[in-house]
Design a protein around this motif. Structure first.
Motif, short mmCIF file in Angstrom:
data_model
loop_
_atom_site.label_atom_id
_atom_site.label_comp_id
_atom_site.label_asym_id
_atom_site.label_seq_id
_atom_site.Cartn_x
_atom_site.Cartn_y
_atom_site.Cartn_z
N LEU A 263 0.83 -1.21 0.00
CA LEU A 263 0.00 0.00 0.00
C LEU A 263 0.87 1.25 0.00
O LEU A 263 0.60 2.22 -0.73
CB LEU A 263 -0.93 0.00 1.22
CG LEU A 263 -2.02 -1.06 1.27
CD1 LEU A 263 -2.74 -1.00 2.62
CD2 LEU A 263 -3.02 -0.88 0.14
N VAL A 264 1.89 1.26 0.84
CA VAL A 264 2.80 2.40 0.91
C VAL A 264 3.51 2.61 -0.43
O VAL A 264 3.63 3.74 -0.92
CB VAL A 264 3.81 2.21 2.04
CG1 VAL A 264 4.92 3.26 1.98
CG2 VAL A 264 3.12 2.25 3.40
N ILE A 265 3.97 1.53 -1.02
CA ILE A 265 4.70 1.62 -2.29
C ILE A 265 3.82 2.19 -3.39
O ILE A 265 4.25 3.04 -4.18
CB ILE A 265 5.26 0.24 -2.67
CG1 ILE A 265 6.40 -0.14 -1.71
CG2 ILE A 265 5.75 0.21 -4.11
CD1 ILE A 265 6.74 -1.61 -1.71
N ALA A 266 2.56 1.72 -3.46
CA ALA A 266 1.64 2.25 -4.48
C ALA A 266 1.43 3.75 -4.28
O ALA A 266 1.42 4.53 -5.26
CB ALA A 266 0.31 1.50 -4.42
N GLU A 267 1.26 4.17 -3.04
CA GLU A 267 1.09 5.60 -2.77
C GLU A 267 2.39 6.38 -3.02
O GLU A 267 2.36 7.52 -3.49
CB GLU A 267 0.62 5.80 -1.33
CG GLU A 267 -0.85 5.57 -1.14
CD GLU A 267 -1.68 6.58 -1.91
OE1 GLU A 267 -1.70 7.77 -1.52
OE2 GLU A 267 -2.31 6.19 -2.91
N ARG A 268 3.51 5.77 -2.72
CA ARG A 268 4.80 6.42 -3.01
C ARG A 268 4.92 6.73 -4.50
O ARG A 268 5.34 7.84 -4.88
CB ARG A 268 5.95 5.50 -2.57
CG ARG A 268 7.34 6.03 -2.85
CD ARG A 268 8.39 4.99 -2.50
NE ARG A 268 8.44 3.91 -3.47
CZ ARG A 268 9.04 2.73 -3.26
NH1 ARG A 268 9.63 2.49 -2.10
NH2 ARG A 268 9.06 1.81 -4.21
#
Length: 362
Positions: free
Chosen positions: A280-285
């Motif tokens: 999730l963090v990577i997609a938002e990053r």
């Protein structure tokens, strides 16, 4: 007036924690403020952690296991190394301090990239070592050939932050192989991998798997970031047995509390949930990076859970402008601004604040 502390520490900058969002909200008269300054993961404790903490809290009148045996054995099993190669402490930053204390005498040199983790100069100074700062490349990454060239007969430790905090840039296998071949075996090379779980580039090596058998390599990791234990401070290192043993000798006794040990053991039982949250963090990053590059085209690719805006002299003003809109970021005056990836709604609030604060560059 007689000076009672070391004079050289007067010139040393203090570590800057992220500002309290509650304080900012009160100041601005807002129901809440958003904190994107401390590289925390926003999704709460992992399953089982709160229950483990509550159970452990019933025993806080007793000292914890000073050897941290259960946690070290669990980490050893996870990474396929012997437990005597692991030391734990109050976050990876504390272990870095203990390691330099164990390796350096006054006047010995510690080489690191700059800008990198802001605790490095503090750690070096407080252990009476001499900092040797090597400027980052134009792309905000470690200049490994220059770092290798900076090693002298006085160098005891080289710190390599991969991915780098605060720029998010990462070092790939080929260049790290070349660097390690160039550094004498008498120098400890510390791979600080606090953000390893957010790496997606397959060419960025896992330090434990790729270099763990090298006698002079130490790998630092933390459970504060991806594993959600920032408030309990649990870090660990993997090194050769004699190095790990030396570090354990200088660690503050009982500094990995019983509650922290219990929480870490519970967190390590939830690797699938950690992976889901990191994704999730990577997609938002990726989304935030694409959006913010429309305002600051020079934003580098990040392999961590934050993005770096190389705003130079505009950094402090940008940080203040974001705070005025209820979003706390982390400016490094004169260099840039680090922005932690939060929830989609938090990231949207940051992007709105950034668009107001910055004019798109032609």
């Amino acid at each position: 007036m007689t000076r009672l502390t070391r004079a050289d520490l007067a010139a040393l900058p203090s570590y800057v924690p992220g500002r309290s969002p509650a304080d900012l909200a009160r100041e601005l008269g807002l129901p809440e403020a958003i904190k994107l300054a401390s590289n925390e993961v926003p999704y709460g404790p992992l399953p089982g952690v709160v229950e483990a903490v509550a159970q452990a809290a019933a025993g806080v009148h007793r000292y914890p296991d000073m050897g941290v045996v259960a946690l070290r054995e669990k980490l050893a099993q996870r990474y396929g190394v012997a437990a005597d190669r692991i030391a734990t402490g109050c976050g990876s930053v504390a272990l870095c301090e203990h390691l330099i204390r164990a390796a350096c005498l006054p006047g010995d040199e510690v080489v690191y990239s700059w800008r990198s983790f802001e605790a490095y100069p503090i750690i070096a100074a407080t252990t009476a070592a001499t900092s040797v700062r090597v400027p980052n490349t134009a792309g905000h990454a470690h200049d490994l050939p220059a770092m290798a060239a900076a090693v002298t007969e006085r160098t005891r430790v080289v710190l390599v932050c991969n991915p780098n905090n605060p720029t998010g840039t990462a070092i790939r296998r080929a260049e790290l192989d070349e660097f390690l071949a160039a550094v004498p075996e008498s120098v400890l090379v510390v791979l600080d991998e606090a953000y390893r779980e957010f790496v997606t580039d397959p060419d960025v090596p896992d330090g434990i798997a790729a270099y763990g058998e090298r006698p002079n390599v130490v790998v630092l990791r933390t459970l504060s970031k991806a594993w959600g234990l920032a408030g309990l401070r649990v870090g660990y290192l993997v090194a050769q047995p004699e190095v790990a043993a030396a570090v354990r000798k200088v660690i503050t006794p009982f500094s990995t509390s019983g509650v922290a040990q219990a929480a870490a053991l519970a967190a390590l039982d939830a690797p699938a949930e950690v992976r889901r949250r990191c994704d999730l963090v990577i997609a938002e990053r990726d989304r935030v990076t694409e959006a913010v590059r429309k305002l600051v085209p020079e934003v580098p690719e990040s392999q961590a859970n934050f993005v770096w805006l190389p705003l130079g002299d505009r950094s402090a003003a940008f940080g203040a402008a974001c705070e005025a809109r209820g979003v706390i970021v982390r400016p490094f005056p004169g260099d840039g601004v680090r922005v932690t990836i939060g929830t989609p709604a938090e990231n949207d609030a940051f992007l709105a604040a950034a668009e107001e604060a910055l004019q798109p560059q032609a």
